[in-house]
Design a protein around this motif. Structure first.
Motif, PDB file in Angstrom:
ATOM      1  N   TYR A 144       0.851  -1.190   0.000  1.00 29.81           N
ATOM      2  CA  TYR A 144       0.000   0.000   0.000  1.00 29.81           C
ATOM      3  C   TYR A 144       0.883   1.235   0.000  1.00 29.81           C
ATOM      4  N   ARG A 145       0.528   2.190  -0.817  1.00 25.39           N
ATOM      5  CA  ARG A 145       1.215   3.484  -0.832  1.00 25.39           C
ATOM      6  C   ARG A 145       0.166   4.584  -0.879  1.00 25.39           C
ATOM      7  N   ARG A 146       0.386   5.611  -0.070  1.00 26.99           N
ATOM      8  CA  ARG A 146      -0.541   6.746  -0.043  1.00 26.99           C
ATOM      9  C   ARG A 146      -0.430   7.617  -1.281  1.00 26.99           C
ATOM     10  N   GLY A 198       5.360   4.066  -6.803  1.00 22.93           N
ATOM     11  CA  GLY A 198       4.169   3.524  -6.176  1.00 22.93           C
ATOM     12  C   GLY A 198       4.376   2.146  -5.573  1.00 22.93           C
ATOM     13  N   ALA A 199       3.274   1.502  -5.279  1.00 25.32           N
ATOM     14  CA  ALA A 199       3.291   0.221  -4.569  1.00 25.32           C
ATOM     15  C   ALA A 199       3.979  -0.884  -5.359  1.00 25.32           C
ATOM     16  N   GLU A 200       3.746  -0.942  -6.663  1.00 26.31           N
ATOM     17  CA  GLU A 200       4.337  -2.014  -7.480  1.00 26.31           C
ATOM     18  C   GLU A 200       5.860  -1.980  -7.430  1.00 26.31           C
ATOM     19  N   ALA A 201       6.414  -0.793  -7.554  1.00 32.88           N
ATOM     20  CA  ALA A 201       7.872  -0.637  -7.595  1.00 32.88           C
ATOM     21  C   ALA A 201       8.529  -0.951  -6.258  1.00 32.88           C
ATOM     22  N   GLY A 217      -3.189   1.652  -4.166  1.00 36.45           N
ATOM     23  CA  GLY A 217      -2.866   3.068  -4.166  1.00 36.45           C
ATOM     24  C   GLY A 217      -4.026   3.877  -3.638  1.00 36.45           C
ATOM     25  N   PRO A 218      -3.835   5.179  -3.558  1.00 36.01           N
ATOM     26  CA  PRO A 218      -4.881   6.041  -2.999  1.00 36.01           C
ATOM     27  C   PRO A 218      -6.131   6.047  -3.874  1.00 36.01           C
ATOM     28  N   ALA A 219      -7.261   6.212  -3.224  1.00 32.09           N
ATOM     29  CA  ALA A 219      -8.532   6.319  -3.941  1.00 32.09           C
ATOM     30  C   ALA A 219      -8.544   7.620  -4.729  1.00 32.09           C
ATOM     31  N   GLU A 220      -9.056   7.535  -5.918  1.00 29.62           N
ATOM     32  CA  GLU A 220      -9.193   8.735  -6.745  1.00 29.62           C
ATOM     33  C   GLU A 220     -10.674   9.040  -6.891  1.00 29.62           C
ATOM     34  N   ARG A 221     -11.173   9.859  -5.983  1.00 33.63           N
ATOM     35  CA  ARG A 221     -12.588  10.249  -5.970  1.00 33.63           C
ATOM     36  C   ARG A 221     -13.516   9.044  -5.857  1.00 33.63           C
TER      37      ARG A 221
END
Length: 124
Positions: A57-59, A65-68, A105-109
Protein backbone atom coordinates in the motif's frame (compact mmCIF):
# COMPACT_ATOMS: atom_id res chain seq x y z
CA UNK A 1 2.90 8.16 10.49
CA UNK A 2 3.18 6.23 13.78
CA UNK A 3 3.96 2.51 13.93
CA UNK A 4 0.46 1.65 15.16
CA UNK A 5 -1.13 3.78 12.45
CA UNK A 6 1.10 2.16 9.81
CA UNK A 7 0.21 -1.30 11.16
CA UNK A 8 -3.53 -0.48 11.08
CA UNK A 9 -3.23 0.77 7.50
CA UNK A 10 -1.32 -2.39 6.53
CA UNK A 11 -3.98 -4.60 8.10
CA UNK A 12 -6.71 -2.69 6.28
CA UNK A 13 -4.86 -3.04 2.96
CA UNK A 14 -4.47 -6.78 3.53
CA UNK A 15 -8.19 -6.97 4.27
CA UNK A 16 -9.04 -5.20 0.99
CA UNK A 17 -6.73 -7.52 -0.91
CA UNK A 18 -8.12 -10.62 0.79
CA UNK A 19 -11.70 -9.64 -0.01
CA UNK A 20 -10.80 -8.96 -3.65
CA UNK A 21 -8.97 -12.27 -4.07
CA UNK A 22 -11.74 -14.26 -2.39
CA UNK A 23 -14.27 -12.60 -4.71
CA UNK A 24 -12.17 -14.01 -7.56
CA UNK A 25 -12.27 -17.54 -6.21
CA UNK A 26 -9.05 -17.81 -4.19
CA UNK A 27 -9.18 -19.46 -0.76
CA UNK A 28 -7.16 -18.27 2.24
CA UNK A 29 -4.69 -20.77 3.69
CA UNK A 30 -3.00 -18.40 6.16
CA UNK A 31 -2.42 -14.72 6.83
CA UNK A 32 0.73 -13.01 8.14
CA UNK A 33 2.75 -16.22 8.24
CA UNK A 34 6.18 -15.54 9.76
CA UNK A 35 9.51 -17.28 9.92
CA UNK A 36 13.03 -16.06 10.64
CA UNK A 37 13.51 -15.18 6.95
CA UNK A 38 10.46 -12.97 6.58
CA UNK A 39 6.70 -12.72 6.44
CA UNK A 40 4.12 -13.84 3.90
CA UNK A 41 1.13 -11.47 3.91
CA UNK A 42 -1.37 -13.91 2.41
CA UNK A 43 -1.00 -17.52 1.37
CA UNK A 44 -3.93 -18.57 -0.78
CA UNK A 45 -5.09 -21.40 -2.96
CA UNK A 46 -6.15 -20.77 -6.58
CA UNK A 47 -7.56 -24.12 -7.73
CA UNK A 48 -4.55 -26.33 -6.92
CA UNK A 49 -1.93 -23.54 -7.05
CA UNK A 50 -0.45 -22.16 -3.84
CA UNK A 51 -0.29 -18.38 -4.20
CA UNK A 52 2.04 -16.25 -2.07
CA UNK A 53 0.56 -12.76 -2.08
CA UNK A 54 2.54 -9.66 -1.17
CA UNK A 55 0.24 -6.73 -0.35
CA UNK A 56 1.74 -3.27 -0.84
CA UNK A 57 0.00 0.00 0.00
CA UNK A 58 1.22 3.48 -0.83
CA UNK A 59 -0.54 6.75 -0.04
CA UNK A 60 0.92 8.33 -3.18
CA UNK A 61 2.57 7.17 -6.38
CA UNK A 62 5.91 8.91 -5.88
CA UNK A 63 8.97 6.72 -6.46
CA UNK A 64 6.99 4.27 -8.59
CA UNK A 65 4.17 3.52 -6.18
CA UNK A 66 3.29 0.22 -4.57
CA UNK A 67 4.34 -2.01 -7.48
CA UNK A 68 7.87 -0.64 -7.60
CA UNK A 69 8.33 -1.22 -3.87
CA UNK A 70 8.63 -4.99 -4.46
CA UNK A 71 12.29 -4.80 -5.42
CA UNK A 72 14.82 -7.61 -5.92
CA UNK A 73 15.70 -7.75 -2.22
CA UNK A 74 12.02 -8.03 -1.23
CA UNK A 75 11.40 -10.71 -3.88
CA UNK A 76 14.35 -12.75 -2.56
CA UNK A 77 13.01 -12.55 1.01
CA UNK A 78 9.53 -13.59 -0.12
CA UNK A 79 10.97 -16.51 -2.08
CA UNK A 80 13.02 -17.67 0.91
CA UNK A 81 10.03 -17.42 3.27
CA UNK A 82 7.87 -19.33 0.77
CA UNK A 83 10.45 -22.13 0.68
CA UNK A 84 10.35 -22.41 4.47
CA UNK A 85 6.54 -22.41 4.38
CA UNK A 86 6.52 -25.29 1.89
CA UNK A 87 9.09 -27.23 3.96
CA UNK A 88 6.97 -26.81 7.09
CA UNK A 89 3.63 -27.35 5.37
CA UNK A 90 4.38 -30.55 3.45
CA UNK A 91 0.73 -30.79 2.42
CA UNK A 92 1.30 -27.98 -0.11
CA UNK A 93 4.87 -28.82 -1.18
CA UNK A 94 3.88 -30.72 -4.35
CA UNK A 95 1.42 -28.10 -5.58
CA UNK A 96 2.36 -25.56 -8.24
CA UNK A 97 3.18 -22.14 -6.75
CA UNK A 98 3.19 -18.54 -7.87
CA UNK A 99 3.92 -15.11 -6.45
CA UNK A 100 1.30 -12.39 -6.83
CA UNK A 101 1.41 -8.76 -5.76
CA UNK A 102 -1.63 -6.72 -4.82
CA UNK A 103 -0.63 -3.08 -5.14
CA UNK A 104 -3.00 -0.63 -3.50
CA UNK A 105 -2.87 3.07 -4.17
CA UNK A 106 -4.88 6.04 -3.00
CA UNK A 107 -8.53 6.32 -3.94
CA UNK A 108 -9.19 8.74 -6.74
CA UNK A 109 -12.59 10.25 -5.97
CA UNK A 110 -13.84 6.81 -5.01
CA UNK A 111 -14.79 5.42 -1.67
CA UNK A 112 -12.38 2.50 -2.00
CA UNK A 113 -8.67 2.50 -2.82
CA UNK A 114 -7.29 1.66 -6.24
CA UNK A 115 -6.27 -2.02 -6.31
CA UNK A 116 -4.01 -3.68 -8.90
CA UNK A 117 -3.70 -7.48 -8.70
CA UNK A 118 -0.57 -8.67 -10.52
CA UNK A 119 -0.74 -12.44 -11.03
CA UNK A 120 2.63 -14.13 -11.42
CA UNK A 121 4.39 -10.88 -10.55
CA UNK A 122 7.76 -12.61 -10.31
CA UNK A 123 9.42 -16.03 -10.28
CA UNK A 124 11.25 -17.53 -7.33
Amino acid sequence: MSDSSRRDTGQAAEGWALTHLEEHGLRLLTRNWRCRLGELDLVMLDDDTVVFVEVRYRRHSAWGGAEASVDARKRARLSAAAQVFLQQQQRWARHPCRFDVVAIGPAERRSSPQLNWIRGAFDA
